[in-house]
Design a protein around this motif. Structure first.
Motif, PDB file in Angstrom:
ATOM      1  N   UNK A  41       0.847  -1.197   0.000  1.00  0.00           N
ATOM      2  CA  UNK A  41       0.000   0.000   0.000  1.00  0.00           C
ATOM      3  C   UNK A  41       0.878   1.242   0.000  1.00  0.00           C
ATOM      4  N   UNK A  42       0.491   2.224  -0.799  1.00  0.00           N
ATOM      5  CA  UNK A  42       1.199   3.509  -0.840  1.00  0.00           C
ATOM      6  C   UNK A  42       0.344   4.568  -0.140  1.00  0.00           C
ATOM      7  N   UNK A  43       1.009   5.357   0.695  1.00  0.00           N
ATOM      8  CA  UNK A  43       0.365   6.460   1.409  1.00  0.00           C
ATOM      9  C   UNK A  43       0.971   7.764   0.883  1.00  0.00           C
ATOM     10  N   UNK A  44       0.119   8.690   0.443  1.00  0.00           N
ATOM     11  CA  UNK A  44       0.574   9.960  -0.117  1.00  0.00           C
ATOM     12  C   UNK A  44      -0.086  11.099   0.644  1.00  0.00           C
ATOM     13  N   UNK A  45       0.731  12.059   1.113  1.00  0.00           N
ATOM     14  CA  UNK A  45       0.199  13.232   1.811  1.00  0.00           C
ATOM     15  C   UNK A  45       0.918  14.474   1.285  1.00  0.00           C
ATOM     16  N   UNK A  46       0.161  15.509   0.982  1.00  0.00           N
ATOM     17  CA  UNK A  46       0.720  16.777   0.504  1.00  0.00           C
ATOM     18  C   UNK A  46       0.758  17.796   1.643  1.00  0.00           C
ATOM     19  N   UNK A  47       1.919  18.460   1.783  1.00  0.00           N
ATOM     20  CA  UNK A  47       2.143  19.455   2.828  1.00  0.00           C
ATOM     21  C   UNK A  47       2.517  20.791   2.202  1.00  0.00           C
ATOM     22  N   UNK A  48       2.340  21.845   3.001  1.00  0.00           N
ATOM     23  CA  UNK A  48       2.756  23.169   2.525  1.00  0.00           C
ATOM     24  C   UNK A  48       4.242  23.413   2.750  1.00  0.00           C
ATOM     25  N   UNK A  49       4.850  22.632   3.661  1.00  0.00           N
ATOM     26  CA  UNK A  49       6.286  22.739   3.929  1.00  0.00           C
ATOM     27  C   UNK A  49       6.869  21.334   3.989  1.00  0.00           C
ATOM     28  N   UNK A  50       8.188  21.265   3.934  1.00  0.00           N
ATOM     29  CA  UNK A  50       8.844  19.962   3.946  1.00  0.00           C
ATOM     30  C   UNK A  50       8.611  19.254   5.281  1.00  0.00           C
ATOM     31  N   UNK A  51       8.058  18.047   5.277  1.00  0.00           N
ATOM     32  CA  UNK A  51       7.826  17.313   6.520  1.00  0.00           C
ATOM     33  C   UNK A  51       9.069  16.543   6.956  1.00  0.00           C
ATOM     34  N   UNK A  52       9.332  16.570   8.242  1.00  0.00           N
ATOM     35  CA  UNK A  52      10.424  15.786   8.826  1.00  0.00           C
ATOM     36  C   UNK A  52       9.772  14.662   9.625  1.00  0.00           C
ATOM     37  N   UNK A  53       9.896  13.426   9.150  1.00  0.00           N
ATOM     38  CA  UNK A  53       9.155  12.328   9.756  1.00  0.00           C
ATOM     39  C   UNK A  53      10.082  11.327  10.438  1.00  0.00           C
ATOM     40  N   UNK A  54       9.507  10.563  11.348  1.00  0.00           N
ATOM     41  CA  UNK A  54      10.172   9.380  11.901  1.00  0.00           C
ATOM     42  C   UNK A  54       9.138   8.269  11.973  1.00  0.00           C
ATOM     43  N   UNK A  55       9.593   7.039  11.829  1.00  0.00           N
ATOM     44  CA  UNK A  55       8.699   5.887  11.750  1.00  0.00           C
ATOM     45  C   UNK A  55       8.958   4.956  12.925  1.00  0.00           C
ATOM     46  N   UNK A  56       7.880   4.490  13.567  1.00  0.00           N
ATOM     47  CA  UNK A  56       7.981   3.536  14.671  1.00  0.00           C
ATOM     48  C   UNK A  56       6.940   2.443  14.476  1.00  0.00           C
ATOM     49  N   UNK A  57       7.095   1.380  15.242  1.00  0.00           N
ATOM     50  CA  UNK A  57       6.200   0.236  15.119  1.00  0.00           C
ATOM     51  C   UNK A  57       5.712  -0.195  16.492  1.00  0.00           C
ATOM     52  N   UNK A  58       4.440  -0.594  16.542  1.00  0.00           N
ATOM     53  CA  UNK A  58       3.837  -1.088  17.779  1.00  0.00           C
ATOM     54  C   UNK A  58       3.000  -2.306  17.436  1.00  0.00           C
ATOM     55  N   UNK A  59       3.048  -3.318  18.302  1.00  0.00           N
ATOM     56  CA  UNK A  59       2.291  -4.546  18.071  1.00  0.00           C
ATOM     57  C   UNK A  59       0.996  -4.556  18.875  1.00  0.00           C
ATOM     58  N   UNK A  60       0.149  -5.542  18.546  1.00  0.00           N
ATOM     59  CA  UNK A  60      -1.090  -5.797  19.292  1.00  0.00           C
ATOM     60  C   UNK A  60      -2.021  -4.605  19.362  1.00  0.00           C
ATOM     61  N   UNK A  61      -2.614  -4.168  18.290  1.00  0.00           N
ATOM     62  CA  UNK A  61      -2.512  -4.705  16.931  1.00  0.00           C
ATOM     63  C   UNK A  61      -1.297  -4.141  16.200  1.00  0.00           C
ATOM     64  N   UNK A  62      -1.084  -4.596  14.982  1.00  0.00           N
ATOM     65  CA  UNK A  62       0.054  -4.143  14.189  1.00  0.00           C
ATOM     66  C   UNK A  62      -0.183  -2.696  13.759  1.00  0.00           C
ATOM     67  N   UNK A  63       0.748  -1.823  14.138  1.00  0.00           N
ATOM     68  CA  UNK A  63       0.594  -0.407  13.792  1.00  0.00           C
ATOM     69  C   UNK A  63       1.916   0.179  13.316  1.00  0.00           C
ATOM     70  N   UNK A  64       1.808   1.050  12.329  1.00  0.00           N
ATOM     71  CA  UNK A  64       2.933   1.856  11.867  1.00  0.00           C
ATOM     72  C   UNK A  64       2.643   3.287  12.294  1.00  0.00           C
ATOM     73  N   UNK A  65       3.583   3.905  13.009  1.00  0.00           N
ATOM     74  CA  UNK A  65       3.419   5.262  13.505  1.00  0.00           C
ATOM     75  C   UNK A  65       4.293   6.204  12.681  1.00  0.00           C
ATOM     76  N   UNK A  66       3.693   7.221  12.126  1.00  0.00           N
ATOM     77  CA  UNK A  66       4.426   8.249  11.388  1.00  0.00           C
ATOM     78  C   UNK A  66       4.401   9.510  12.250  1.00  0.00           C
ATOM     79  N   UNK A  67       5.517   9.835  12.881  1.00  0.00           N
ATOM     80  CA  UNK A  67       5.586  11.002  13.757  1.00  0.00           C
ATOM     81  C   UNK A  67       6.071  12.218  12.983  1.00  0.00           C
ATOM     82  N   UNK A  68       5.437  13.351  13.266  1.00  0.00           N
ATOM     83  CA  UNK A  68       5.673  14.614  12.561  1.00  0.00           C
ATOM     84  C   UNK A  68       5.829  15.746  13.555  1.00  0.00           C
TER      85      UNK A  68
END
Length: 433
Positions: free
Chosen positions: A73-100
């Protein structure tokens, strides 16, 4: 993780369309929803935006979409400024965290809906200066690549996140191999000032007033006005703290004084860190039966008083999961026999406070049948702080909703709660507590 930045300058007419979308989203953020700071929404909600800070430092996410199947799956998001992201993972249930960084979300439900690998998507504020997108999947998945594309000569930036399924073992390695912790939260006073934890002036009666939900966790949604529970609880909490602070030798503080997320353990710890004598958690839930209305007072118990209490506790205890928080077990101290004895005494005091609140509401505030109920609410689990959870009404009921958003009614209820706390304190002192 590799972040690729590309530059693509295209025709001026497309740039104009982007600017129009940005302007439209900004107008929504500033005019349509000025009270929703941080832009918090859940998938399936209407357009949700937040107020943009005066210095315009927050990112604006003005468009988003997903595409893919049950493998990628591809996730696309448009911003007005450059986003600085970090990615984390959590189980039970399976989750992807995109921190901004702090982000105002102006994403439409029909555009940015969970698709492909993902069964749910939520986004919103986590704390001051921090926002989060939570992608929930029904099987292990990970981010395979991220790309930030500069559009229209720097007038917008497109974040592209590709995800794919992985094995259970690979997902476990991702979870166990990451080094990150949730930021701690300061205690906020009723007037908004930050209050450090620690010693309390001798003789002061300290009360933690906890506004339920917040940030990425909207809580319930009003059936008529679409009001978020997190906004109702914060408005009530401020009124209650103000009323309590008028009592002699009393100090009430807010666990949160703005639209930020607090985990359930954080709420409990904030009360304990101030050596609070009471914790009062404020809520306004919804029910399928829209004709049910009235206030309810809950205390802690391993066994629920009834199915309504059990279901409500189960929903409230999902708050951390909604925000993508890793669920942790009870601290080792729960097995300590002295802690167990303290907890039993504390539970008795909690029941005493619940009785005083019900008595204060009688004849003044409509109460549900059997208004004192109990269940296993995690926010009430402080072993040494008497705690109650107040459901001040149901946002699923039209009459309750109109009262819940009425400032005059909020002030009246806050005064009644202050009276109940005053009588509770007098009873505890009289009994040598």
């Amino acid at each position: 993780m590799k972040v690729v930045v590309t530059r693509r300058a295209e025709a001026g007419n497309r740039a104009a369309r982007v600017l129009c979308r940005l302007a439209g989203a900004a107008v929504l953020a500033l005019v349509a929803f000025p009270s929703l700071a941080g832009g918090i929404a859940a998938a399936g909600a209407e357009v949700t935006t937040g107020s943009i800070p005066a210095e315009n430092s927050a990112l604006l996410a003005y468009s988003g979409r997903m595409a893919g199947d049950d493998a990628r799956t591809r996730v696309i998001i448009d911003f007005d400024k450059r986003p600085d992201i970090s990615v984390h993972y959590v189980a039970n249930p399976y989750r992807i965290l995109i921190d901004l960084p702090e982000t105002v979300f102006a994403l439409k439900k029909d555009e940015f809906a969970a698709r492909g690998l993902f069964t749910d998507v939520r986004f919103g504020a986590m704390a001051e200066g921090r926002s989060r997108i939570v992608l929930t999947a029904d099987r292990p998945a990970s981010v395979t690549s991220t790309e930030v594309r500069e559009e229209e000569g720097g007038k917008s930036f497109r974040l592209v996140i590709d995800t794919g399924i992985v094995t259970e073992g690979a997902f476990a390695e991702l979870v166990n191999g990451q080094k990150w912790k949730e930021a701690t939260t300061s205690v906020a006073s009723a007037d908004g000032a930050v209050v450090p934890g620690g010693a309390v002036e001798p003789g002061r009666f300290v009360i933690a007033v906890d506004a339920g939900h917040g940030g990425i966790d909207n809580g319930a949604l009003g059936v008529e006005t679409g009001t978020h529970e997190k906004d109702v609880t914060l408005a009530f909490a401020k009124e209650i703290a103000a009323a309590l602070n008028k009592l002699p030798s009393t100090e009430a503080f807010l666990t949160r004084d703005n639209d930020e997320f607090l985990s359930l353990p954080q709420r409990v710890q904030l009360a304990r860190s101030r050596n609070a004598n009471l914790l009062i958690s404020i809520h306004a839930d919804t029910l399928r039966q829209k004709d049910i209305r009235g206030a309810t007072v809950y205390t802690i118990s391993d066994k629920a008083s009834d199915s309504l209490a059990a279901n409500l506790a189960a929903r409230e205890n999902l708050s951390d999961e909604i925000a993508g928080m890793p669920l942790e077990g009870e601290p080792p101290e729960v097995a300590d026999i002295l802690i167990d004895l303290t907890r039993r005494e504390t539970q008795g005091f909690s029941v005493g406070l619940a009785k005083q609140v019900v008595d204060a509401f009688e004849g003044e505030v409509k109460l549900i049948n059997n208004p004192h109920r109990y269940a296993g609410f995690r926010v009430l689990k402080a072993p040494d702080v008497p705690s109650v959870l107040l459901e001040l009404g149901f946002l699923s009921n039209k009459e309750d909703e109109q009262l819940l958003i009425d400032p005059a009614w909020q002030k009246k209820v806050a005064g009644l709660i202050a009276e109940a706390v005053g009588r509770y304190r007098a009873t505890v002192v009289a009994n040598g507590g």
